[in-house]
Design a protein around this motif. Structure first.
Motif, PDB file in Angstrom:
ATOM      1  N   HIS A  99       0.496   5.379   0.469  1.00 38.65           N
ATOM      2  CA  HIS A  99      -0.348   6.506   0.884  1.00 38.65           C
ATOM      3  C   HIS A  99      -0.139   7.667  -0.082  1.00 38.65           C
ATOM      4  O   HIS A  99       0.990   7.988  -0.451  1.00 38.65           O
ATOM      5  CB  HIS A  99       0.001   6.947   2.306  1.00 38.65           C
ATOM      6  CG  HIS A  99      -0.480   5.974   3.331  1.00 38.65           C
ATOM      7  ND1 HIS A  99      -1.802   5.886   3.705  1.00 38.65           N
ATOM      8  CD2 HIS A  99       0.170   5.026   4.048  1.00 38.65           C
ATOM      9  CE1 HIS A  99      -1.948   4.931   4.604  1.00 38.65           C
ATOM     10  NE2 HIS A  99      -0.767   4.385   4.830  1.00 38.65           N
ATOM     11  N   GLU A 147       0.819  -1.222   0.000  1.00 42.16           N
ATOM     12  CA  GLU A 147       0.000   0.000   0.000  1.00 42.16           C
ATOM     13  C   GLU A 147       0.854   1.273   0.000  1.00 42.16           C
ATOM     14  O   GLU A 147       1.824   1.384   0.749  1.00 42.16           O
ATOM     15  CB  GLU A 147      -0.905   0.014   1.232  1.00 42.16           C
ATOM     16  CG  GLU A 147      -1.953  -1.078   1.174  1.00 42.16           C
ATOM     17  CD  GLU A 147      -3.064  -0.833   2.170  1.00 42.16           C
ATOM     18  OE1 GLU A 147      -2.833  -0.095   3.154  1.00 42.16           O
ATOM     19  OE2 GLU A 147      -4.149  -1.380   1.958  1.00 42.16           O
ATOM     20  N   THR A 189      -6.013   3.111   1.795  1.00 44.62           N
ATOM     21  CA  THR A 189      -7.200   3.864   2.176  1.00 44.62           C
ATOM     22  C   THR A 189      -6.947   4.489   3.551  1.00 44.62           C
ATOM     23  O   THR A 189      -6.037   4.076   4.257  1.00 44.62           O
ATOM     24  CB  THR A 189      -8.431   2.943   2.257  1.00 44.62           C
ATOM     25  OG1 THR A 189      -8.088   1.829   3.080  1.00 44.62           O
ATOM     26  CG2 THR A 189      -8.865   2.469   0.888  1.00 44.62           C
ATOM     27  N   GLY A 248     -10.967  11.801  -3.800  1.00 46.51           N
ATOM     28  CA  GLY A 248     -10.679  10.729  -2.853  1.00 46.51           C
ATOM     29  C   GLY A 248      -9.375  10.869  -2.097  1.00 46.51           C
ATOM     30  O   GLY A 248      -8.900   9.917  -1.481  1.00 46.51           O
TER      31      GLY A 248
END
Ligand code: SF4
Length: 369
Positions: free
Chosen positions: A64, A62, A347, A112
């Motif tokens: 960010h 992931e 997320t 988003g």
């Protein structure tokens, strides 16, 4: 070669062991040990491989995403390496209006982005009271985490900004060499910079710092001391990038070896396993795939530039920056570019995961006094 100048290859086994205890036992090496790791090319692949595993362990695949808005290129300071220093009369200056900043942040939010970095020179027109109002308005309009990167302020000002709702603050110390700091920062000192950094942490911000790699005049020993200084500070975020020479200046310092830049970031990852470390734009100025390489290995943060295009080319911290900002990492393509690298967009707001910073995440800016 004179005997006195002959550089002896350090015993590889000892350095391999050193790397293992850094990774397995959180051993904090001495500066001279970091110098040995930086100077031992044979180990560089291993260092990157360890850094990749450490990043994977804490952040997986992931990444960010933090959107940056560069809201003013006015600055009262005269840092000699910086294109927007006050005494550079060759650039066109701009300041975004508050409404313009808010509109831009609303767009980010719609796209988003859970966090925004508001970055600017040290611009007196963006007084603390103006910024406090701006932050409060943003926080009322959208649920977004605000990071500030606006330079040095007083303790009271940092506390006010924190209480208004900004949660994070970035301030590089640039170099912990007092001599080099004085050389590149007229009218200032490393001590003043360090005090500002401590004030930011005391005001209750999740704090990011870092340094410029390869400043002319700096040595590999300076690089090692910067890595060590950063790691002892235990930052929540580490923002470190290479010095990009102005057009015409072709020679880099001994610490300006491009390969060393990547090894430096990998060592920072090993010594700061839980820190958020962005792949900074400057890496793409000397290696088209610089940021990609970092995101696949040591780094877990990507910061696309979301400054309106008409201003972006004017925020010239270093040569070629505006060109790089227009590259394949355009903010609308971030998801597809990440997935092409086998990475995914994280997320959530991506708060600090340092255990000692957990109290900073929910509170409203109480100081640590
Ligand atoms: S590096 Fe920062 S403080 Fe220094 S001149 Fe540039 S914007 Fe101003």
């Amino acid at each position: 070669m004179e005997l006195s100048k002959k550089v002896e290859e350090p015993p590889i086994n000892r350095l391999s062991h050193l790397l293992k205890i850094i990774v397995q036992e959180n051993y904090l090496p001495e500066a001279n040990e970091i110098v040995e790791l930086l100077n031992t090319g044979q180990l560089h692949e291993t260092i990157i491989s360890y850094a990749t595993k450490v990043k994977q362990r804490h952040f997986g695949d992931e990444i960010h995403i933090r959107g940056i808005i560069e809201f003013s290129n006015y600055c009262v300071k005269q840092c000699k390496y910086c294109g927007i220093r006050s005494n550079n009369s060759k650039i066109v200056r701009y300041r975004m209006e508050d409404e313009e900043i808010i509109t831009r942040i609303k767009l980010l939010h719609q796209l988003g982005y859970p966090t925004v970095v508001l970055q600017g020179g040290e611009d007196p027109m963006f007084s603390t009271s103006r910024l406090v109002n701006l932050i409060k308005t943003i926080k009322k309009s959208v649920d977004i985490v605000i990071t500030l990167s606006i330079g040095e302020r007083t303790q009271e000002e940092y506390v006010e900004l924190r209480k208004a709702g900004a949660q994070r603050f970035l301030l590089r110390f640039e170099t912990c060499s007092q001599e080099l700091y004085a050389k590149y920062h007229p009218h200032s000192s490393f001590k003043k910079r360090e005090e500002a950094l401590l004030r930011i942490r005391k005001a209750g911000f999740q704090t990011g710092t870092g340094f410029l790699m390869g400043l002319p005049g700096s040595t590999v020993e300076d690089l090692a001391r910067n890595i060590l200084y950063t790691s002892k500070f235990k930052p929540d975020m580490i923002g470190t990038g290479p010095y990009i020479p102005p057009e015409g200046l072709t020679s880099l310092s001994p610490s300006g070896d491009r390969n060393l830049f990547f090894i430096t970031i990998a060592l920072l990852r090993l010594l700061n396993p839980l820190a958020h470390i962005p792949a900074t734009t400057a890496f793409d100025t000397f290696d088209m795939r610089g940021r990609e390489k970092l995101l696949k290995t040591s780094c877990n943060v990507f910061m696309p530039n979301l400054t309106p295009c008409k201003y972006r080319k004017l925020y010239t911290l270093y040569p070629s920056k505006s060109r790089v900002d227009k590259d394949q990492w355009h903010f609308l393509k971030v998801d597809t570019t990440l997935s092409s690298l086998g990475l995914t967009k994280a997320t959530g707001p991506g708060d600090s995961i340092l255990p000692e910073s957990q109290n900073l995440i929910q509170d409203k800016g109480e100081t640590n006094e």
